[in-house]
Scaffold this active site. Structure first.
Site, mmCIF file in Angstrom:
data_model
loop_
_atom_site.group_PDB
_atom_site.id
_atom_site.type_symbol
_atom_site.label_atom_id
_atom_site.label_comp_id
_atom_site.label_asym_id
_atom_site.label_seq_id
_atom_site.Cartn_x
_atom_site.Cartn_y
_atom_site.Cartn_z
ATOM 1 N N CYS A 178 0.788 -1.366 -0.018
ATOM 2 C CA CYS A 178 0.103 -0.195 0.155
ATOM 3 C C CYS A 178 0.889 1.312 -0.071
ATOM 4 C CB CYS A 178 -0.735 0.071 1.138
ATOM 5 S SG CYS A 178 -1.737 -1.188 1.551
ATOM 6 N N LYS B 48 -8.070 6.894 2.820
ATOM 7 C CA LYS B 48 -6.950 6.466 3.373
ATOM 8 C C LYS B 48 -5.848 7.410 2.783
ATOM 9 C CE LYS B 48 -3.788 2.268 2.966
ATOM 10 N NZ LYS B 48 -4.063 0.777 3.026
ATOM 11 N N HIS C 178 -2.063 7.128 4.413
ATOM 12 C CA HIS C 178 -0.828 6.412 4.521
ATOM 13 C C HIS C 178 0.457 6.736 3.918
ATOM 14 C CE1 HIS C 178 0.318 1.758 4.569
ATOM 15 N NE2 HIS C 178 0.491 2.337 5.597
HETATM 16 CA CA CA Z 1 -3.200 -2.074 -0.547
#
Ligand code: CA
Length: 491
Positions: free
Chosen positions: A85, A139, A141
């Site tokens: 990710c 998200k 991140h």
């Molecule tokens: Ca991911």
């Protein structure tokens, strides 16, 4: 007054401006903005290659995405820059391989002070500079400390959470969070923390996927009211674990016996439902035809967690195709041939320069990019990366997995085994190693990847302290071993 061409619009704008008492330059600027397309970039999290209808899923229903695919372009070979990710997102936002900017590991899990710096201007900043209203939902991140916040990276609006994932049901995570606060804990798992809007804590009440869809709808309404083109990065955390779905969505998939698969399917269905809501709103606002919609996943589906990457080998975290070849579509019927499949490799790294081109944005001075503007090739049906290399590199505990693709060939070193060569155009499942038949091709590809690695940056962070300790203990990255072909000949 009809103002179809760009020049015509500017003239019309100037006439209207003068009659309205506005300066011609302000009005011309608005007219120029009105010509620019909106860009809606929807990123799913850990969505498998075969987990959408438009890529052949027979058990997961994605009617809204399938309609976009039917009227748009579907990509057979879209590659993200890393099978995890954080590094994958860093690449999308900066247009750089994560290894070039020290972002090749996921960020530390909680309360970390590191992140992707603004030294590499994000695509949002570039679009904002070009007159776009910019938003990120979902998200992040890419750093939790204030200097790494989306609002510091060119996003006018941010609604979501800063960590690498989140629980989906507010009633559950609110209670878990409150319990930990009551115990006096401060280092609380990011999956449980309240969501935020532009740095201020908010109380989300809906299932997270629905909450993010709601905020995306609100954002496109704001953009319409401002009469500004928008760039929206909608980063759903679904269907990333924890596997949590609404009862109504689960009921749609009662025919799926495997509980994980059923839950995962329901989570994907919620994403699809959200995309449908946003499309509907764009139509209401008269902006649907003037919006490029891009949908993709940040990496492959996680094996054992309900995903299906068929016909690709392995999944999230792997340098085999299942790790970093992802489902992707573009929808903009006035500019792209409806219902077409694009067979040539394209990269998530290409999105930055392509979005900038479409939005008429000027790249920041000195900006380095590892991908390229694919717009012309896409419209013409040409391979944008013919004869070029595509790399993927994942560091493990004491060794690295690596792969390089060029045209029909892909060289792979996986799980510390020797390098193999696949004709990926004919053998998408990477079953037949043809290295013995083409040793020179393999050596050339590995040698090229080694050269590429020479100016990789040292990691700026590790996922946790033991990972960092092992990196040092084992003298990583050990590229001498990684790029040893091991067939007895020297490169
Ligand atoms: Ca991911």
């Amino acid at each position: 007054m009809m103002c179809k061409t760009k020049i015509g619009t500017l003239i019309c704008g100037a006439i209207v401006a003068m009659s309205a008492g506005l300066s011609a330059s302000v009005m011309a600027n608005q007219a120029d903005n009105a010509e620019k397309p909106n860009i809606l970039f929807v990123l799913a999290d850990d969505l498998g290659y075969n987990d959408v209808g438009f890529n052949g899923s027979t058990d997961i229903k994605t009617p809204n995405l399938d309609t976009l695919a039917k009227d748009g372009v579907t990509f057979d070979a879209a590659y993200v820059a890393h099978p995890f990710c954080g590094p994958s997102r860093a690449a999308i936002m900066t247009g750089r391989y994560p290894h070039k900017i020290g972002a090749q590991f996921n960020l530390p899990e909680d309360n970390s002070n590191v992140g992707v710096s603004a030294d590499e201007p994000f695509i949002a900043q570039t679009m904002k500079n070009a007159g776009y209203f910019t938003g990120a939902m979902g998200k992040w991140h890419l750093g939790e400390a204030p200097e790494f916040h989306p609002n510091k990276h060119g996003f006018d609006e941010f609604y979501g959470f800063l960590g690498g994932g989140h629980n989906y049901f507010p009633a559950e995570f609110e209670k878990a969070y409150a319990d930990r606060v009551a115990q006096g804990l401060t280092n609380i798992n990011m999956y449980l923390t309240p969501l935020e809007h532009n740095g201020k804590e908010v109380r989300e009440t809906e299932y997270i996927t629905d909450g993010l869809s709601r905020e995306a709808v609100s954002f496109v309404d704001k953009a319409a009211a401002k009469k500004q083109p928008f760039f929206l990065y909608l980063a759903y955390n679904a269907p990333h674990v924890p596997l949590q779905a609404k009862e109504d969505d689960l009921a749609v998939f009662s025919n799926i016996k495997d509980k994980k698969r059923r839950t995962y399917a329901a989570m994907v269905y919620a994403v699809d439902r959200g995309v449908g809501r946003i499309v509907e709103q764009l139509k209401k606002n008269g902006q649907f035809d003037n919006t490029l919609i891009v949908f993709m996943s940040d990496n492959g589906g996680k094996m054992g967690q309900g995903s299906n990457n068929f016909p690709l080998k392995e999944g999230k975290g792997s340098v085999q195709e299942g790790g970093f070849r992802v489902p992707m579509l573009f929808h903009w019927p006035e500019h792209l041939k409806a219902g077409s499949r694009f067979p040539h490799p394209v990269l998530a790294l290409d999105l930055y320069p392509t979005f900038a081109e479409i939005g008429g944005a000027t790249l920041p001075a000195g900006k380095k990019l590892d991908g390229k503007d694919i717009w012309t090739g896409l419209q013409a049906g040409n391979a944008p990366h013919k004869d070029e290399f595509i790399y993927v590199l994942r560091h493990r505990d004491g060794f690295s997995d690596a792969a390089a693709r060029r045209n029909q060939y892909k060289a792979v070193k996986n799980h510390n085994q020797k390098w193999k060569l696949f004709n990926i155009a004919d053998d998408i499942s990477e079953n037949k190693d043809v290295s013995a038949a083409h040793p020179a091709i393999l050596r050339d590809m590995v040698s090229s990847m080694e050269s590429w690695s020479w100016n990789n940056a040292q990691p700026k962070w590790f996922h946790n302290s033991s990972e960092g300790a092992r990196w040092r203990l084992k003298a990583m990255p050990r590229f001498d071993e990684t790029f040893e072909v091991g067939d007895g000949s020297k490169r």
